[in-house]
Design a protein around this motif. Structure first.
Motif, PDB file in Angstrom:
ATOM      1  N   SER A 108       0.464  12.940   3.574  1.00 32.04           N
ATOM      2  CA  SER A 108       1.656  12.358   3.278  1.00 32.04           C
ATOM      3  C   SER A 108       2.155  12.944   2.079  1.00 32.04           C
ATOM      4  O   SER A 108       2.138  14.298   2.136  1.00 32.04           O
ATOM      5  CB  SER A 108       1.271  10.815   2.876  1.00 32.04           C
ATOM      6  OG  SER A 108       2.315   9.978   2.432  1.00 32.04           O
ATOM      7  N   ALA A 112       5.270   9.033  -2.513  1.00 31.45           N
ATOM      8  CA  ALA A 112       5.281   8.085  -1.221  1.00 31.45           C
ATOM      9  C   ALA A 112       4.982   6.723  -1.505  1.00 31.45           C
ATOM     10  O   ALA A 112       5.117   6.097  -0.783  1.00 31.45           O
ATOM     11  CB  ALA A 112       4.349   8.733  -0.060  1.00 31.45           C
ATOM     12  N   HIS A 125       6.756   7.612   3.016  1.00 30.34           N
ATOM     13  CA  HIS A 125       6.201   6.235   2.596  1.00 30.34           C
ATOM     14  C   HIS A 125       6.324   5.347   3.690  1.00 30.34           C
ATOM     15  O   HIS A 125       5.635   4.585   3.942  1.00 30.34           O
ATOM     16  CB  HIS A 125       7.512   5.613   1.613  1.00 30.34           C
ATOM     17  CG  HIS A 125       7.383   4.089   1.187  1.00 30.34           C
ATOM     18  ND1 HIS A 125       6.537   3.687   0.279  1.00 30.34           N
ATOM     19  CD2 HIS A 125       7.889   3.232   1.907  1.00 30.34           C
ATOM     20  CE1 HIS A 125       6.555   2.267   0.442  1.00 30.34           C
ATOM     21  NE2 HIS A 125       7.423   1.943   1.273  1.00 30.34           N
ATOM     22  N   ARG A 143      -2.054  12.546  -0.308  1.00 29.42           N
ATOM     23  CA  ARG A 143      -0.782  12.466  -1.159  1.00 29.42           C
ATOM     24  C   ARG A 143      -0.579  13.888  -1.904  1.00 29.42           C
ATOM     25  O   ARG A 143      -1.201  13.766  -3.397  1.00 29.42           O
ATOM     26  CB  ARG A 143      -0.058  11.396  -2.153  1.00 29.42           C
ATOM     27  CG  ARG A 143      -0.232  10.127  -1.217  1.00 29.42           C
ATOM     28  CD  ARG A 143       0.236   9.073  -2.042  1.00 29.42           C
ATOM     29  NE  ARG A 143       0.945   7.837  -1.278  1.00 29.42           N
ATOM     30  CZ  ARG A 143       0.955   6.550  -1.756  1.00 29.42           C
ATOM     31  NH1 ARG A 143       1.038   6.428  -3.225  1.00 29.42           N
ATOM     32  NH2 ARG A 143       1.412   5.745  -1.235  1.00 29.42           N
TER      33      ARG A 143
END
Length: 294
Positions: A108, A112, A125, A143
């Protein structure tokens, strides 16, 4: 374990695949390029050649995997970048469900946690949300911060314009990461049991835009190299001239504004990780300088 990796032999997936093979795991690498097949096989992995837009192909590639590493490929010519991210995430989720996969490590992005106002990260997201709807599937969302390698795209600006810049001021905080540090984190998560649906931030360093400029300028023998703040219009126009679509350019400019506002790092600061081992100065003196002088 049997592990399937999306992302071909990219900046994260390549080192990750190599590390997993070296550790004795059975690795399948998903790639859209037939030209990558021999390289994947030379690594000791199995090549699955096809598109992330093909759910049946993905299902076959994922079938029997103990863990799947998922990521959405970058797009430079999309007319709906966030839509592409959401659609790809849904394809991945559908294939995971159809293949009966129970463990996923997903790439990700920092920021996010926010549903809007962050450019393509808002798509990430939504992608997290799509994957989190999978019942009975354990998911770790990585992330990472902004990639060191993004500065490679600024080499032309430095060489031909004599500047480094973006649509935020020189004192803007930048949280940065080496892609190989992300690969190390992914390896740890894939090979270490975890439960539920959770996140892990990955960062290697923090600098201001001015500090980044000074480090790069010193390395290339241009200590006077300035950081220039662009208007949004200049940012969008420059990226379009570099070959990006208008939608992608607008999304990345919005991400620049989120960086300037500092909103990307609110959740990151709550769960701030220990910095990984590869520091920005070392990257600039090594990989960046080699690329600049090539």
């Amino acid at each position: 374990m049997k592990i399937t990796i999306t992302g071909s032999l990219g900046n994260i997936s390549g080192p990750l695949a190599a590390a997993l093979v070296k550790a004795g795991h059975q690795v399948t690498v998903v790639s859209s390029s037939e030209n990558r097949k021999a390289e994947i096989e030379a690594l000791g992995a199995t090549a699955a050649i096809g598109s992330v837009e093909d759910v049946d192909f993905l299902t076959g590639a994922f079938k029997g995997s103990d863990v799947v590493y998922t990521m959405v490929p970058q797009q430079h010519d999309s007319d709906d970048y966030k839509g592409f991210i959401r659609k790809t995430a849904q394809n991945l989720a559908d294939a995971i469900a159809a293949a009966g996969v129970t463990h996923v490590v997903n790439l990700s992005s920092v920021g996010a946690h926010l549903p809007a106002g962050t450019g393509p990260i808002a798509g990430m997201h939504d992608a997290e949300g799509i994957l989190n709807k999978l019942n009975g599937v354990t998911i770790k969302h990585l992330r990472p911060a902004s990639f060191y390698y993004n500065f490679f795209s600024n080499i032309g600006m430095i060489k031909h314009g004599g500047i480094l810049g973006g649509n935020y001021p020189a004192d803007t905080r930048l949280v940065l990461v080496h892609p190989k540090d992300i690969a190390d984190a992914a390896f740890e998560e894939i090979t270490t049991p975890f439960t539920g649906k959770s996140i892990r931030y990955v960062a290697s360093d923090e600098k201001t835009a001015a500090q980044v400029t000074a480090i790069i300028g010193a390395a290339i023998g241009k200590p006077e190299l300035p950081w220039i703040e662009f208007t949004d219009e200049q940012s969008i126009g420059g990226m379009q001239q570099a070959g990006l679509s208008e939608d992608v350019a607008k999304n990345l400019t919005e991400m620049g504004n989120a960086t300037k506002a500092g909103i990307l790092f609110a959740d990151y600061d709550k769960y701030k990780p220990a910095f990984s081992k590869r520091k920005f100065e070392e990257f600039v003196k090594g990989e960046f300088l080699a690329k600049y002088n090539a």
